[in-house]
Every structure is written in C-alpha cells, then in structure tokens.
Motif scaffolding. Structure first.
Motif, PDB file in Angstrom:
ATOM      1  N   ASP A 112       0.846  -1.197   0.000  1.00 44.79           N
ATOM      2  CA  ASP A 112       0.000   0.000   0.000  1.00 44.79           C
ATOM      3  C   ASP A 112       0.879   1.245   0.000  1.00 44.79           C
ATOM      4  OD1 ASP A 112      -2.351  -1.537   0.231  1.00 44.79           O
ATOM      5  OD2 ASP A 112      -2.174  -1.588   2.416  1.00 44.79           O
ATOM      6  N   THR A 113       0.485   2.247  -0.766  1.00 42.57           N
ATOM      7  CA  THR A 113       1.207   3.510  -0.791  1.00 42.57           C
ATOM      8  C   THR A 113       0.625   4.428   0.272  1.00 42.57           C
ATOM      9  OG1 THR A 113       1.691   3.312  -3.147  1.00 42.57           O
ATOM     10  CG2 THR A 113       1.793   5.524  -2.199  1.00 42.57           C
ATOM     11  N   LEU A 114       1.464   4.872   1.208  1.00 46.41           N
ATOM     12  CA  LEU A 114       1.042   5.787   2.270  1.00 46.41           C
ATOM     13  C   LEU A 114       1.377   7.236   1.950  1.00 46.41           C
ATOM     14  CD1 LEU A 114       2.000   3.723   5.445  1.00 46.41           C
ATOM     15  CD2 LEU A 114      -0.150   3.751   4.177  1.00 46.41           C
ATOM     16  N   ALA A 115       2.377   7.450   1.107  1.00 52.80           N
ATOM     17  CA  ALA A 115       2.740   8.800   0.668  1.00 52.80           C
ATOM     18  C   ALA A 115       3.435   8.680  -0.679  1.00 52.80           C
ATOM     19  CB  ALA A 115       3.645   9.492   1.682  1.00 52.80           C
ATOM     20  N   GLN A 119       4.821   9.159  -7.610  1.00 52.02           N
ATOM     21  CA  GLN A 119       5.830   8.146  -7.294  1.00 52.02           C
ATOM     22  C   GLN A 119       5.748   7.778  -5.815  1.00 52.02           C
ATOM     23  OE1 GLN A 119       7.954   6.323  -9.193  1.00 52.02           O
ATOM     24  NE2 GLN A 119       8.334   5.314  -7.261  1.00 52.02           N
ATOM     25  N   PRO A 120       5.436   6.507  -5.475  1.00 46.81           N
ATOM     26  CA  PRO A 120       5.389   6.112  -4.060  1.00 46.81           C
ATOM     27  C   PRO A 120       6.734   6.315  -3.371  1.00 46.81           C
ATOM     28  CG  PRO A 120       4.406   4.414  -5.448  1.00 46.81           C
ATOM     29  CD  PRO A 120       5.090   5.392  -6.363  1.00 46.81           C
ATOM     30  N   VAL A 121       6.692   6.858  -2.155  1.00 48.73           N
ATOM     31  CA  VAL A 121       7.914   7.026  -1.366  1.00 48.73           C
ATOM     32  C   VAL A 121       7.808   6.384   0.016  1.00 48.73           C
ATOM     33  CG1 VAL A 121       8.677   9.118  -2.533  1.00 48.73           C
ATOM     34  CG2 VAL A 121       7.268   9.321  -0.512  1.00 48.73           C
ATOM     35  N   VAL A 174       5.294  -3.967   7.850  1.00 50.55           N
ATOM     36  CA  VAL A 174       6.553  -3.535   7.244  1.00 50.55           C
ATOM     37  C   VAL A 174       6.355  -2.230   6.475  1.00 50.55           C
ATOM     38  CG1 VAL A 174       8.444  -4.171   5.706  1.00 50.55           C
ATOM     39  CG2 VAL A 174       7.268  -5.945   7.035  1.00 50.55           C
ATOM     40  N   HIS A 175       7.045  -1.192   6.920  1.00 46.12           N
ATOM     41  CA  HIS A 175       7.034   0.112   6.246  1.00 46.12           C
ATOM     42  C   HIS A 175       8.313   0.220   5.434  1.00 46.12           C
ATOM     43  CE1 HIS A 175       3.730   1.996   8.639  1.00 46.12           C
ATOM     44  NE2 HIS A 175       4.032   0.956   9.402  1.00 46.12           N
ATOM     45  N   HIS A 176       8.187   0.668   4.193  1.00 48.66           N
ATOM     46  CA  HIS A 176       9.358   0.808   3.323  1.00 48.66           C
ATOM     47  C   HIS A 176       9.422   2.243   2.831  1.00 48.66           C
ATOM     48  CE1 HIS A 176      11.719  -0.746  -0.444  1.00 48.66           C
ATOM     49  NE2 HIS A 176      12.481  -0.077   0.392  1.00 48.66           N
ATOM     50  N   LEU A 177      10.474   2.929   3.222  1.00 53.22           N
ATOM     51  CA  LEU A 177      10.727   4.295   2.795  1.00 53.22           C
ATOM     52  C   LEU A 177      11.665   4.230   1.597  1.00 53.22           C
ATOM     53  CD1 LEU A 177      10.461   7.339   3.341  1.00 53.22           C
ATOM     54  CD2 LEU A 177      12.436   7.110   4.857  1.00 53.22           C
TER      55      LEU A 177
END
Length: 170
Positions: A115-118, A124-126, A133-136
C-alpha cells in the motif's frame, strides 16, 4: 538522522549488529543496509516487530552487484516492493510528498503490491506498507521523517513525546 528523529521523540535507541537476536523489540529500524547479512531477512521475518526499512537497503549483493531480482533483494518478500530505478536529487531540489514533507537527496522508483502511504506530487510512491513492514524509498526531510516516526511508533504501540531541542530521555 533517523536516530536523531527518534531520540527527539523520547525514544531510547539500541544500535545492534544485524546478526544479533531481534526478539523483544517492538520496532526495528533499518535506515540503510545495502548488503543484507546472511540470515538477516529470516530474523526480521521471525519477529513480530513493526519494521521500518529505509532507502538503499538490500540494494547490493555481497559482491557489490545489484541483486538479480532487483532491490531490496530478499527483503522484497517482506516489503512487497521492487526498486526499478534510482535517482540522486540535486542539493537544492526537494520532491514534495502528499500529506506533508518532501524527499531530498535520493529517490527510488518503486513498484509492487504494498500500500502507498505517501507519494510525490507526480505519483511516485515514497512510503509503502505491507502489513507491519514500512518501506521508505527516498531520503525524507524533517517533516516527512516526523510523520514516519509518529506512524511507525503508533503501529508499534509506542508513544512518542515531543521534547525541546537538546533534551533527551534515557
């Protein structure tokens, strides 16, 4: 900067070797670990902790090559993301992000099922999330980093405390 952002919110930080036991931690931060040590992904999978995986993590093999299955390499099973392209941003350039903040210095172009949070204004997902699991996928400015600190600490059921500049809790 990740360390400073979490310390400024009142959290104690243990800096540990990737080979150490991860049990007992509610939140694990991996701000940048280009080469993933043997067994590290399995240890992350075995924990129930909320994870924050930062940019460039899993971007190289032990031989300093790009993983055949693309970054973040074996972490993709947890992040549900793939990095297809990266770009460094000029020093005076910032990519604004939805919800506040920006990405500076580095941006990874990501795809996948997370899921794209920002995302950047161009879509472009960041900041992506797959379960715990959060991926920056970019270098956050202070505003975006503050959002991340609040979100991942809340997901880990940790309560941040805004501290005045220069004050730390232990």
């Amino acid at each position: 900067e990740t360390y400073s952002a979490f310390r400024a919110r009142g959290f104690d930080i243990d800096i540990i070797h990737p080979g150490q036991d991860l049990s007992g931690y509610g939140l694990i931060l991996v701000p940048c670990l280009p080469i993933l040590p043997e067994g590290f992904v399995e240890r992350l999978r075995a924990t129930d902790a909320v994870l924050l995986i930062g940019p460039r993590t899993g971007s190289k093999t032990a031989d300093f090559q790009i993983p055949k299955d693309l970054p973040p390499g074996p972490l993709s099973a947890l992040t549900q993301t793939r990095i297809g392209r990266v770009e460094s941003l000029r020093p005076n350039m910032a990519e604004p992000v939805t919800g506040g903040g920006a990405v500076v210095h580095w941006l990874e172009h990501v795809s996948g099922d997370a899921d794209t949070l920002a995302e950047t204004q161009s879509g472009q997902p960041v900041w992506c999330r797959a379960g715990r699991v959060h991926h920056l996928t970019g270098w956050p400015d202070t505003v975006l980093m503050s959002r991340l600190v609040r979100a991942v600490s809340a997901a880990a059921r940790l309560v941040p405390e805004d501290l005045p500049d220069g004050l730390r809790l232990a």
